[in-house]
Scaffold this active site. Structure first.
Site, PDB file in Angstrom:
ATOM      1  N   VAL A  64      82.215   5.685 -94.069  1.00  0.00           N
ATOM      2  CA  VAL A  64      83.578   6.239 -93.981  1.00  0.00           C
ATOM      3  C   VAL A  64      83.607   7.642 -93.386  1.00  0.00           C
ATOM      4  O   VAL A  64      84.665   8.115 -92.960  1.00  0.00           O
ATOM      5  CB  VAL A  64      84.283   6.266 -95.362  1.00  0.00           C
ATOM      6  CG1 VAL A  64      84.380   4.877 -95.961  1.00  0.00           C
ATOM      7  CG2 VAL A  64      83.616   7.231 -96.329  1.00  0.00           C
ATOM      8  N   SER A 149      90.424  12.628-108.668  1.00  0.00           N
ATOM      9  CA  SER A 149      89.692  12.693-109.937  1.00  0.00           C
ATOM     10  C   SER A 149      90.321  13.767-110.808  1.00  0.00           C
ATOM     11  O   SER A 149      90.870  14.753-110.305  1.00  0.00           O
ATOM     12  CB  SER A 149      88.227  13.062-109.694  1.00  0.00           C
ATOM     13  OG  SER A 149      87.603  13.325-110.942  1.00  0.00           O
ATOM     14  N   TYR A 162      82.142  18.293-105.230  1.00  0.00           N
ATOM     15  CA  TYR A 162      82.953  17.126-105.631  1.00  0.00           C
ATOM     16  C   TYR A 162      84.385  17.535-105.997  1.00  0.00           C
ATOM     17  O   TYR A 162      85.361  16.921-105.549  1.00  0.00           O
ATOM     18  CB  TYR A 162      82.271  16.431-106.806  1.00  0.00           C
ATOM     19  CG  TYR A 162      82.926  15.149-107.254  1.00  0.00           C
ATOM     20  CD1 TYR A 162      82.773  13.962-106.535  1.00  0.00           C
ATOM     21  CD2 TYR A 162      83.702  15.113-108.413  1.00  0.00           C
ATOM     22  CE1 TYR A 162      83.376  12.784-106.962  1.00  0.00           C
ATOM     23  CE2 TYR A 162      84.300  13.932-108.845  1.00  0.00           C
ATOM     24  CZ  TYR A 162      84.136  12.774-108.112  1.00  0.00           C
ATOM     25  OH  TYR A 162      84.736  11.607-108.542  1.00  0.00           O
ATOM     26  N   LYS A 166      87.867  16.469-104.091  1.00  0.00           N
ATOM     27  CA  LYS A 166      88.965  15.748-104.743  1.00  0.00           C
ATOM     28  C   LYS A 166      90.252  16.589-104.763  1.00  0.00           C
ATOM     29  O   LYS A 166      91.352  16.039-104.666  1.00  0.00           O
ATOM     30  CB  LYS A 166      88.564  15.323-106.157  1.00  0.00           C
ATOM     31  CG  LYS A 166      87.409  14.315-106.189  1.00  0.00           C
ATOM     32  CD  LYS A 166      87.765  13.025-105.454  1.00  0.00           C
ATOM     33  CE  LYS A 166      86.697  11.955-105.620  1.00  0.00           C
ATOM     34  NZ  LYS A 166      87.035  10.703-104.908  1.00  0.00           N
TER      35      LYS A 166
HETATM   36  N1  LIG Z   1      83.524   6.719-112.216  1.00  0.00           N
HETATM   37  C1  LIG Z   1      84.319   7.693-112.589  1.00  0.00           C
HETATM   38  O1  LIG Z   1      84.323   8.141-113.751  1.00  0.00           O
HETATM   39  C2  LIG Z   1      85.253   8.312-111.599  1.00  0.00           C
HETATM   40  C3  LIG Z   1      86.092   9.319-112.054  1.00  0.00           C
HETATM   41  C4  LIG Z   1      86.984   9.915-111.157  1.00  0.00           C
HETATM   42  C5  LIG Z   1      87.012   9.470-109.853  1.00  0.00           C
HETATM   43  N2  LIG Z   1      86.168   8.479-109.435  1.00  0.00           N
HETATM   44  C6  LIG Z   1      86.263   8.111-108.032  1.00  0.00           C
HETATM   45  O2  LIG Z   1      86.458   6.705-107.913  1.00  0.00           O
HETATM   46  C7  LIG Z   1      85.828   6.225-106.732  1.00  0.00           C
HETATM   47  C8  LIG Z   1      84.877   5.094-107.070  1.00  0.00           C
HETATM   48  O3  LIG Z   1      83.941   5.549-108.022  1.00  0.00           O
HETATM   49  P1  LIG Z   1      82.834   4.584-108.701  1.00  0.00           P
HETATM   50  O4  LIG Z   1      82.578   5.155-110.034  1.00  0.00           O
HETATM   51  O5  LIG Z   1      83.220   3.164-108.573  1.00  0.00           O
HETATM   52  O6  LIG Z   1      81.583   4.914-107.746  1.00  0.00           O
HETATM   53  P2  LIG Z   1      80.305   4.027-107.392  1.00  0.00           P
HETATM   54  O7  LIG Z   1      79.239   4.998-107.022  1.00  0.00           O
HETATM   55  O8  LIG Z   1      80.010   3.021-108.459  1.00  0.00           O
HETATM   56  O9  LIG Z   1      80.771   3.228-106.081  1.00  0.00           O
HETATM   57  C9  LIG Z   1      81.055   3.902-104.891  1.00  0.00           C
HETATM   58  C10 LIG Z   1      80.918   2.933-103.728  1.00  0.00           C
HETATM   59  O10 LIG Z   1      81.148   3.672-102.524  1.00  0.00           O
HETATM   60  C11 LIG Z   1      80.166   3.312-101.567  1.00  0.00           C
HETATM   61  N3  LIG Z   1      79.954   4.410-100.617  1.00  0.00           N
HETATM   62  C12 LIG Z   1      79.341   5.593-100.828  1.00  0.00           C
HETATM   63  N4  LIG Z   1      79.287   6.321 -99.704  1.00  0.00           N
HETATM   64  C13 LIG Z   1      79.900   5.576 -98.744  1.00  0.00           C
HETATM   65  C14 LIG Z   1      80.154   5.793 -97.364  1.00  0.00           C
HETATM   66  N5  LIG Z   1      79.757   6.907 -96.748  1.00  0.00           N
HETATM   67  N6  LIG Z   1      80.806   4.825 -96.673  1.00  0.00           N
HETATM   68  C15 LIG Z   1      81.188   3.674 -97.292  1.00  0.00           C
HETATM   69  N7  LIG Z   1      80.970   3.415 -98.588  1.00  0.00           N
HETATM   70  C16 LIG Z   1      80.322   4.361 -99.312  1.00  0.00           C
HETATM   71  C17 LIG Z   1      78.920   3.048-102.408  1.00  0.00           C
HETATM   72  O11 LIG Z   1      77.961   2.290-101.685  1.00  0.00           O
HETATM   73  C18 LIG Z   1      79.516   2.345-103.619  1.00  0.00           C
HETATM   74  O12 LIG Z   1      79.596   0.939-103.406  1.00  0.00           O
HETATM   75  C19 LIG Z   1      85.141   7.438-106.105  1.00  0.00           C
HETATM   76  O13 LIG Z   1      85.977   8.004-105.118  1.00  0.00           O
HETATM   77  C20 LIG Z   1      84.995   8.393-107.272  1.00  0.00           C
HETATM   78  O14 LIG Z   1      84.901   9.723-106.854  1.00  0.00           O
HETATM   79  C21 LIG Z   1      85.301   7.901-110.280  1.00  0.00           C
END
Ligand SMILES: NC(=O)c1ccc[n+]([C@@H]2O[C@H](COP(=O)([O-])OP(=O)(O)OC[C@H]3O[C@@H](n4cnc5c(N)ncnc54)[C@H](O)[C@@H]3O)[C@@H](O)[C@H]2O)c1
Length: 254
Positions: A64, A149, A162, A166
């Site tokens: 991305v 986030s 991070y 966000k």
């Molecule tokens: N898990 C949490 O507690 C939490 C809290 C707040 C926000 N978020 C946000 O939610 C979203 C998803 O989080 P998650 O916990 O499922 O994360 P995760 O790490 O489990 O999954 C993230 C996915 O993004 C893909 N990815 C990473 N870099 C990429 C790139 N350059 N191009 C394409 N794909 C890419 C990874 O391969 C993975 O499949 C993120 O934006 C994260 O910041 C998560």
């Protein structure tokens, strides 16, 4: 509830975690889903899940953070499904460290994926969304949802890159809503709190307990909690909602 029947969605970072759950829920509500991750084979499980939900799916590999890959990805989706109605910018990474010790590389990597990646996909889908028409010829537009986030609102020690990414996503969401609103393209963000996932599994029990103490609903969130909010925001139920940041965090912040 099949309120997304006939819609085409792109979900980035759909290979696992929150993105996978978003793809599942959008498919259950009738959308065709293009599932995007760094490598298409990383979406194999998600492809099965979307198909089991009875919908059509296309798996694409795309970093991305790379403009040409993003543009090619949107082209491939349009070649397969004819249009894009829904864009979910979910791909995200962390590279935590105290800011005095944070390397340029760790700063850039997180900003590139989380913030620039969201910008690149938003730019790439804007024009195709403008071309979407209702049966009566009026602008059908589209809907973009960005993953922000809670720490993009509050800040968090050890996450300068991070939290800045966000916070940037939140501002980008509001600007996108202002620029594209007249074309009936809505843009909102979901700001998850502490969600059980691979991203948070790595935290120590001590850190997890400290978070739990701040959550009035006394449980960590699930990917499904986030996916249901995304599905609402892209649905006709939310047709007058744009430029908003919806916190899904069990009451973590007021
Ligand atoms: N898990 C949490 O507690 C939490 C809290 C707040 C926000 N978020 C946000 O939610 C979203 C998803 O989080 P998650 O916990 O499922 O994360 P995760 O790490 O489990 O999954 C993230 C996915 O993004 C893909 N990815 C990473 N870099 C990429 C790139 N350059 N191009 C394409 N794909 C890419 C990874 O391969 C993975 O499949 C993120 O934006 C994260 O910041 C998560």
């Amino acid at each position: 509830m099949k309120n997304l029947e006939g819609k085409v969605a792109i979900v980035t970072g759909a290979g696992r975690g929150i993105g996978q759950q978003i793809a599942k829920v959008l498919a259950e509500r009738g959308a065709k889903v293009a599932v995007v991750d760094l490598k298409p084979e990383w979406c194999a499980e998600t492809v099965g899940i979307v198909e089991a939900a009875g919908s059509e799916v296309l798996a694409l590999g795309c970093n991305v953070a790379v403009s040409a890959e993003v543009d090619a990805c949107v082209k491939d989706v349009i070649a397969k499904f004819g249009k894009v109605d829904i864009m979910v910018n979910n791909a995200g990474i962390t590279k935590d460290g105290l800011l005095m010790r944070m390397s340029d590389e760790d700063w850039d990597a997180v900003i590139d994926v989380n913030l620039k990646g969201t910008f690149l996909f938003t730019r790439a889908v804007a024009r195709p969304m403008m071309k979407n028409k209702n049966a009566d010829g009026t602008a059908a537009g589209g809907s973009i949802v960005n993953l922000a986030s809670v720490v993009g609102i509050m800040g968090n020690a050890g996450q300068a890159n991070y939290t800045a990414s966000k916070g940037g996503v939140i501002a980008l969401t509001k600007t996108t809503a202002k620029e594209l609103g007249s074309r009936n393209i809505r843009c909102n963000a979901v700001a998850p709190g502490f969600i059980q996932s691979k991203m948070t599994d790595v935290l120590s029990d001590e850190v997890k307990k400290a978070y739990m103490d701040t959550i009035p609903l006394k449980r960590f969130g699930t990917a499904l909690d986030i996916a249901k909010c995304v599905a609402f925001l892209v649905s006709p139920e939310a047709e007058y909602i744009t430029g908003q940041i919806i916190s899904v965090n069990g009451g973590m912040i007021g």
